[in-house]
Design an enzyme around this catalytic site. Structure first.
Site, PDB file in Angstrom:
ATOM      1  CE  LYS A 287      24.448  37.337  36.861  1.00  8.54           C
ATOM      2  NZ  LYS A 287      24.833  38.379  35.892  1.00  8.54           N
ATOM      3  NE  ARG A 361      30.986  35.995  27.336  1.00 11.44           N
ATOM      4  CZ  ARG A 361      31.062  37.317  27.299  1.00 11.44           C
ATOM      5  NH1 ARG A 361      32.127  37.891  26.780  1.00 11.44           N
ATOM      6  NH2 ARG A 361      30.089  38.068  27.742  1.00 11.44           N
TER       7      ARG A 361
HETATM    8  N1  BES Z   1      23.147  35.795  32.351  1.00 14.76           N
HETATM    9  C1  BES Z   1      23.876  36.996  32.268  1.00 14.76           C
HETATM   10  C2  BES Z   1      23.244  38.000  31.296  1.00 14.76           C
HETATM   11  C3  BES Z   1      21.901  38.515  31.709  1.00 14.76           C
HETATM   12  C4  BES Z   1      21.808  39.640  32.498  1.00 14.76           C
HETATM   13  C5  BES Z   1      20.757  37.914  31.250  1.00 14.76           C
HETATM   14  C6  BES Z   1      20.557  40.118  32.858  1.00 14.76           C
HETATM   15  C7  BES Z   1      19.525  38.397  31.616  1.00 14.76           C
HETATM   16  C8  BES Z   1      19.416  39.497  32.408  1.00 14.76           C
HETATM   17  C9  BES Z   1      25.298  36.716  31.795  1.00 14.76           C
HETATM   18  O1  BES Z   1      25.821  35.504  32.188  1.00 14.76           O
HETATM   19  C10 BES Z   1      26.147  37.771  32.396  1.00 14.76           C
HETATM   20  O2  BES Z   1      26.278  37.795  33.581  1.00 14.76           O
HETATM   21  N2  BES Z   1      26.719  38.613  31.560  1.00 14.76           N
HETATM   22  C11 BES Z   1      27.554  39.652  32.008  1.00 14.76           C
HETATM   23  C12 BES Z   1      28.776  39.635  31.149  1.00 14.76           C
HETATM   24  C13 BES Z   1      29.894  40.495  31.654  1.00 14.76           C
HETATM   25  C14 BES Z   1      30.462  39.945  32.943  1.00 14.76           C
HETATM   26  C15 BES Z   1      30.967  40.540  30.582  1.00 14.76           C
HETATM   27  C16 BES Z   1      26.796  40.952  31.838  1.00 14.76           C
HETATM   28  O3  BES Z   1      26.054  41.109  30.882  1.00 14.76           O
HETATM   29  O4  BES Z   1      26.917  41.805  32.708  1.00 14.76           O
HETATM   30 MN    MN Z   2      26.701  35.585  34.079  1.00 12.45          MN
END
Ligand code: BES
Ligand code: MN
Ligand code: ZN
Length: 511
Positions: A287, A361
């Site tokens: 990230k 997931r």
């Molecule tokens: N934990 C994150 C989702 C999240 C983002 C929760 C911001 C709370 C605040 C999750 O694991 C994630 O990174 N999701 C990605 C999925 C994508 C790579 C398909 C997302 O939402 O960007």
């Molecule tokens: Mn994630």
């Protein structure tokens, strides 16, 4: 009761004649209607209270407050008129919020103790003792603070003052014994919410998978059976999907199984499942740096499940409930899962990991499967801070609700209404499943640019063993952390979902 350093407000109930503290809040119904003790106090200070109300154009509207300083003729240093709104029409949740608003003002008085007088003359569904109990919960939730790592306690920046913290709240009503009784249930819920907040607020260096499991284990004190599965056992169970997430971290995974058996012996349990990513760096699909610290809260789903188990056991719910959480850390390292890797889940389905940041997931897939194999639950609800996309769709006030069962979805929407923890139903559809079909494996963990929350939900649906089992998925990425602060939540980690899950169990599976 799980020890919580934050839930430190001492709430007690006393009669209307009981000794009052120097700071007193009077609940005044819309009108405004001064009744009973409020009327007496008003007379004792020669109509000073009603005059103050008039001057401030106070009409007793819900949560409006007038602060009367040193009213002459009264022993009280300060009397707060607290709008109770339309008493006959107010719900338990309205009163919880009213209690929170009152507490917000009382905290500002810098007094160590305060009294709250509840004498509305209510004749509806909620009597004054129920109102008193609900306001107590609101006050308790509002008093929450996460300051265990502050070695110098600051009192709103006023460094010089020796201001005290409000630690004692006495709530006066006609039948304090009944209020106490009504509060038992609500206190259990309050403890659950505070526990969830503490877990979400805790930094990841202090709360790894193992520590999280230990915190859940403390629920044994209130009669929950808790079992912790370690890395070796998870391997034996063939949880290849969950383990693919944790393999980059030096801290091994844990799955915690919590059981509360308050129902009939023969009855299949309700299963609550939570995503417990103690920190989500994104893994190799790392990230961006800005804001990454928020990912200490990526276990908000698991926290909601642990908090709900605390509430359910604390109030001795007459239902069989199991809570299962997958606790892992998502880190990049020489051992981490790579984009393109194909892993095998406990269900036997193979998963192509196209983005290691879509890890939640992968965790849920195995925990959900395990819950079904082991417990054959009559229904499943999973909670997860699963996608940023759900925040794009719904903002930070609503969680996304996905379900294969209209009845269950409706029950959750009802529970949302009762608790104010709002959910909005989102679609499950073949079209989303098509987007996660993989060329190289049974399924891929990435759905493409559009409908990210929906393809994530579809992915999880593939791990519902029997399509007839009612299942719901709640994406609480927007509501679990850094949601709007309100009358009952001053905290970054909101504890969102605890009240909702508890209400769902109470409405649908008890009595
Ligand atoms: N934990 C994150 C989702 C999240 C983002 C929760 C911001 C709370 C605040 C999750 O694991 C994630 O990174 N999701 C990605 C999925 C994508 C790579 C398909 C997302 O939402 O960007
Ligand atoms: Mn994630
Ligand atoms: Zn995540």
């Amino acid at each position: 009761m799980p020890a919580s350093p934050a839930g430190r407000l001492e709430v007690s109930f006393a009669s209307l004649k009981g000794k009052r503290q120097e700071v007193v809040g009077l609940v005044v119904g819309q009108g405004p209607e001064f009744a009973g003790l409020a009327e007496e106090l008003d007379q004792s200070c020669d109509g000073g209270l009603s005059r103050a109300a008039k001057t401030a154009q106070f009409e007793g509207k819900a949560k409006s407050i007038v602060d009367v300083l040193a009213p002459s003729g009264l022993k009280e240093k300060r009397v707060l008129l607290i709008g109770g709104g339309e008493v006959a029409k107010s719900s338990e949740d309205d009163w919880i919020n009213c209690g929170g608003a009152a507490m917000g003002k009382l905290l500002g008085t810098k007094s160590a103790s305060a009294s709250l007088v509840v004498e509305t003359g209510a004749e509806g569904e909620l009597a004054d003792h129920d109102i008193a109990a609900a306001m107590a919960l609101g006050a308790f939730l509002r008093s929450y603070r996460f300051d265990k790592y502050k070695t110098k306690k600051d009192d709103d920046g006023d460094k010089g003052s020796k201001a005290k913290e409000l630690t004692t709240l006495v709530i006066h009503c006609a039948e304090p014994k009944k209020a106490e009784k009504a509060y038992q249930r609500l206190q259990a819920i309050g403890d659950g919410v505070v526990l969830a907040r503490d877990l979400v607020n805790e930094p990841a260096n202090e709360l790894g998978p193992e520590e999280f499991a230990k915190r859940a284990q403390e629920l044994e004190k209130i009669g929950v059976e808790v079992e912790v599965l370690d890395q070796k056992e998870l391997k034996k169970l063939k949880m290849g999907s969950l383990l693919a997430v944790s393999q980059g971290s030096s801290r091994p995974a844990r799955v915690v199984v919590m059981s509360w058996n308050g129902g009939k012996k023969s009855e299949a349990p309700v299963a609550l499942i939570g995503k417990g990513v103690v920190f989500d760096t994104g893994g190799i699909s790392i990230k961006p740096a800005a804001g990454m610290e928020a990912m200490k809260g990526d276990m908000g789903g698991a926290a909601a499940v642990v908090g709900a188990m605390c509430a359910i056991a604390g109030r001795k719910a007459k239902a069989n409930v199991v809570g299962l959480i997958g606790c892992v850390e998502n880190m990049p390292s020489g051992d981490a899962t790579r984009p393109g890797d194909i892993v095998k889940s406990m269900s036997g389905q193979t998963i192509e990991v196209l983005n290691t940041d879509a890890e939640g997931r992968l965790v849920l897939a195995d925990v959900l499967w395990y819950a079904q194999e082991r417990f054959k639950p009559k229904m499943l609800v999973d909670c997860a801070t699963l996608t940023g996309a759900i925040m794009i769709a719904l903002g930070k006030n609503y969680a996304g609700l996905f379900s294969n069962d209209d009845d269950l979805a409706d029950s959750i929407l009802e529970a949302s209404k009762a608790t104010g923890e709002k959910t909005w139903r989102m679609p499950l559809d073949k079209a989303f499943h098509k987007m996660i079909d993989s060329k190289n494996a049974d399924v891929k963990n990435l759905g493409g640019r559009w409908g990210g929350a929906c393809t994530a939900a579809a992915f999880i649906e593939r791990f519902v063993k029997d399509k007839d089992t009612p299942w719901a998925h709640i994406d609480l990425a927007g509501t679990a952390m850094d949601a709007e602060r309100n009358d009952i939540n001053p905290s970054w980690g909101s504890g969102w979902g605890v009240r909702l899950l508890d209400q769902l169990v109470a409405d649908k599976y008890e009595g």
